[in-house]
Every structure is written in structure tokens, then in C-alpha cells.
Scaffold this active site. Structure first.
Site, PDB file in Angstrom:
ATOM      1  N   GLY A 171       1.216  -1.497   0.384  1.00 39.89           N
ATOM      2  CA  GLY A 171      -0.077   0.230  -0.172  1.00 39.89           C
ATOM      3  C   GLY A 171       1.124   1.925   0.197  1.00 39.89           C
ATOM      4  N   ASP A 172       1.913   1.852   0.798  1.00 38.03           N
ATOM      5  CA  ASP A 172       2.865   2.575   0.995  1.00 38.03           C
ATOM      6  C   ASP A 172       3.574   2.663  -0.352  1.00 38.03           C
ATOM      7  OD1 ASP A 172       2.554   3.398   3.256  1.00 38.03           O
ATOM      8  OD2 ASP A 172       3.469   1.747   4.489  1.00 38.03           O
ATOM      9  N   LEU A 173       3.860   1.141  -0.954  1.00 34.67           N
ATOM     10  CA  LEU A 173       4.578   1.725  -2.851  1.00 34.67           C
ATOM     11  C   LEU A 173       3.707   1.675  -3.590  1.00 34.67           C
ATOM     12  CD1 LEU A 173       6.655  -1.812  -1.828  1.00 34.67           C
ATOM     13  CD2 LEU A 173       7.305   0.793  -1.632  1.00 34.67           C
TER      14      LEU A 173
END
Length: 391
Positions: A171-173
Site C-alpha cells: 500500500g505504501d509503495l
């Protein structure tokens, strides 16, 4: 820090972000040649400087994963002199990245309106957990929570009762990748309008943005996707299969591939109940059992060779040591060698993009950036950055 080469050479990016989503976006822009100045909290710096183990010396390998090709300066945005330095940086920058919770930058005195006063051409990327507005816009965003809330964990695991997170903070990436894409798009538009704008994305948006066929499976067909292990819900056979001494993966993504697969292993492609992809998907476990019974006679290496001869896409499951030792990985520029201020020579995972000039004097010439800078120690570049501001 030597000037970067690449499509964004000459652009200046202020990276106020912490953790992973924003730093990953900043690293992508640095890989493309931008000068990325990481603005960190004095004393502690980016949160990820303390995330571990593993540490090498005093350096967090987590921090090293998302901060190459950056400079570091420590500024307290509540301090008068540091605020003046920051305002001078904003006035000279092309891009500002931030992933504070909604409203924090405003309370620090750097609202969108104030940033625009300082630099009307500034492109601002703002990343949050669940969006900047809406009924839950103020929620803090952490990757695993977002993976669950955005549905990804319901699609990942051995079955519907075994929700699993993806093994990297996807999700961050994804938020970082979409954010970097938005920044480059806004810079392109600025060439026409002369004005910067605000780009907003979130961990929620990044994950929903890659639901792909699982999304339309619900919005169009009314089916709720569920985790079903290592086999594809819409293509068969496509997944992980046991063989004599391990596992291999195959991807039979068309009827012509099914014909070749059957010819290579003595199966009847017209067998009732297996002749069409939809039939094979419906057959589920029966198809898997049938194929694994054939594969049981082969060691993995022999099976992969046989699949290659039949023209069927296939592969092994490598651990990360095997991936980074694989000559194909190095050949694609996916490892870079850098010199770290305190650790010395390091090898890091490299950028996933390569660039080529098709009109070189001797044909196509690669123009990809090849010289990379190690992630900086905290405040390593203060003197150089201050000289640049006053020069």
C-alpha cells in the site's frame, strides 16, 4: 552530491516525508535525476532510521531501502531560523512532498495558500492513509491496516478464512508510485500553464487503483472475490503446482497454450470438462490434481526444461538471495553499488526503469542514470545546501 542525470535533471524536490510511501516517491524522482533534499526532524530524522532489526552499524536497512539519491538537512519547522531556511528552499524548489496527517502542515504555517505565495510554480504531492477528505479522511495510515481496509487481504491467502498481508508494504509503495506519477504529470502541465498544483493520493487509493479484474468482478458482475491460494480465479491452469522435489509455476493463459501444454505432457486438450478455460476454472481442484499427477514424475529442473520445450510460460519460486544472485537481475540494472558515508561500499536494490536514445550514432544508446548516491546520514548535507541557497 553530484548532479543527477536523467529526465528530471535540474529539478529540485523537497522531501518532507517519513516512513515509506513518500520516501519511495522521492526516491523515484531522484532516480530520474532530480535533486532531492530530504528535510528531517533534528535529532531523530525520518522514523525509519529507527526501524529494525536488521541494522548495519547504526543504519537501518529499512531506511536504506527508500532513500537513495537524496541529500539530508535537519530543520525544525517550529524554529524561526529554520523556518526561514525552509521558506528559501520552497522558493527555489519545483516539487514538495509531504505525508503529514491532514491539517498538520497548515498548523505549521505552510498551508497550500502559503506555499503558493512562496512559489506559484511549486508542485505539491500530499499522501495520506485514507484520503484528505470524506467521512474517514483524518485516519492515520499504516500499510497493513490499509491492506485490510482496502480489500487486499481478503484476496490474499490460502482461502477465504486465511486473510494474509502481502509480504512487502504494498500500500505504501503503490501510493508512492502513483504519487510520483502524479508529480511528473503536474510538472508536464506546468510547462503549459506556468502554475504548479497539488497532487493528492493515499494508501487506500493506491490499493483500490490496482484491484484490476477483482474490482470489476464486483462492480460489473456482482461477484465478491475471495482468497484462493496460488491459483488464478479466472484462468486455468495458472498457478503453483507440486512436482517430484518441489514446486513450479505455470501460466496457461490462452487456448493455444493449453493445446501446447497438453501435447507436451500427453494430455487430451478436448477432454470433456477441461476443453475450455471456463471449464478448467470451474473444475478447480480436479484440474490441479490431474496436472500434479503428471508433474510428480519430474524433478523441478527437468520439468521447467520440458515446459520450455513445449512453449509454456513457467518459472520457479526464488527466495530473495536467489533473486539478487540471478544474473538476469543484475543485467537489468536492478542492483546498484554506492558508497555510504559510514558503512562504506553497499549494494542496494536499484531503480526499475531504464531509458534509451534510439537515435544514437551507432544505434540505440542507453541513457539510464548509472551513478547513484547512498542514502544520507542525518543532516549530512546541511552545509552544501545552505551554500547553494546563498550562492
Amino acid at each position: 552530491m553530484s548532479a543527477g542525470t536523467g529526465p528530471l535533471a535540474g529539478y529540485v524536490v523537497l522531501d518532507l516525508t517519513r516512513a515509506l510511501a513518500g520516501p519511495h516517491a522521492g526516491m523515484m524522482l531522484g532516480d530520474l535525476g532530480a535533486r532531492v533534499i530530504k528535510v528531517e526532524q533534528p535529532g531523530t530524522g525520518d522514523d525509519t532510521r529507527g526501524w529494525g532489526p536488521p541494522f548495519v552499524g547504526s543504519e537501518s536497512t529499512y531506511f536504506l531501502s527508500c532513500n537513495r539519491n537524496k541529500q539530508s538537512i535537519a530543520l525544525d519547522l517550529k524554529d524561526g531560523q529554520d523556518r526561514e531556511t525552509f521558506e528559501a528552499l520552497v522558493a527555489r524548489a519545483d516539487v514538495l512532498l509531504e505525508n503529514f496527517r491532514a491539517g498538520v502542515l497548515d498548523r505549521l504555517g505552510f498551508s497550500t495558500a502559503r506555499l503558493r505565495e512562496l512559489n506559484p510554480r511549486l508542485v505539491v504531492l500530499s499522501i495520506t492513509g485514507f484520503g484528505h477528505d470524506g467521512p474517514e479522511g483524518g485516519r492515520a495510515g499504516y500499510d497493513q491496516i490499509a491492506q485490510g481496509e482496502a480489500g487486499l487481504m481478503s484476496l490474499t491467502g490460502s482461502g477465504p478464512d486465511d486473510p494474509q498481508r502481502v509480504g512487502v508494504p504494498i500500500g505504501d509503495l503503490l501510493a508512492g508510485m502513483y504519487g510520483a506519477f502524479g508529480v511528473v504529470s503536474a510538472l508536464l502541465e506546468r510547462e503549459r500553464t506556468g502554475r504548479g498544483q497539488v497532487v493528492r493520493t493515499s494508501l487506500l487509493a493506491g490499493i483500490v487503483g490496482v484491484h484490476a479484474f477483482q474490482g470489476t468482478r464486483w462492480t460489473v458482475a456482482g461477484e465478491v472475490g475471495r482468497a484462493q491460494g496460488n491459483h488464478h480465479p479466472s484462468i486455468a491452469p495458472y498457478g503453483l503446482f507440486r512436482c517430484k522435489d518441489g514446486h513450479v509455476q505455470i501460466a496457461v493463459g490462452s487456448e493455444s497454450l493449453w493445446q501446447r501444454f497438453c501435447a507436451g505432457f500427453g494430455l487430451d486438450p478436448r477432454e470433456p470438462g477441461l476443453a475450455l478455460n471456463a471449464d478448467r476454472v470451474a473444475a478447480g481442484p480436479r484440474l490441479v490434481e490431474r496436472i500434479e499427477a503428471v508433474f510428480a514424475a519430474y524433478a523441478a529442473e527437468d520439468l521447467l526444461e520440458r515446459l520450455s520445450e513445449a512453449g509454456v510460460p513457467a518459472g520457479r519460486v526464488r527466495n530473495l538471495q536467489e533473486v539478487y544472485d540471478w544474473p538476469q537481475t543484475r543485467s537489468q540494472g536492478l542492483l546498484v553499488d554506492v558508497e555510504h558515508e559510514s558503512l562504506g561500499p553497499l549494494t542496494l536494490p536499484g531503480p526499475p526503469l531504464r531509458f534509451f536514445d534510439p537515435a544514437g550514432p551507432d544505434g540505440e544508446v542507453e541513457t539510464t542514470r548509472t551513478e547513484h548516491a547512498a542514502p544520507p546520514v542525518l543532516n549530512a548535507d546541511e552545509e552544501e545546501i545552505r551554500r547553494w541557497l546563498t550562492g
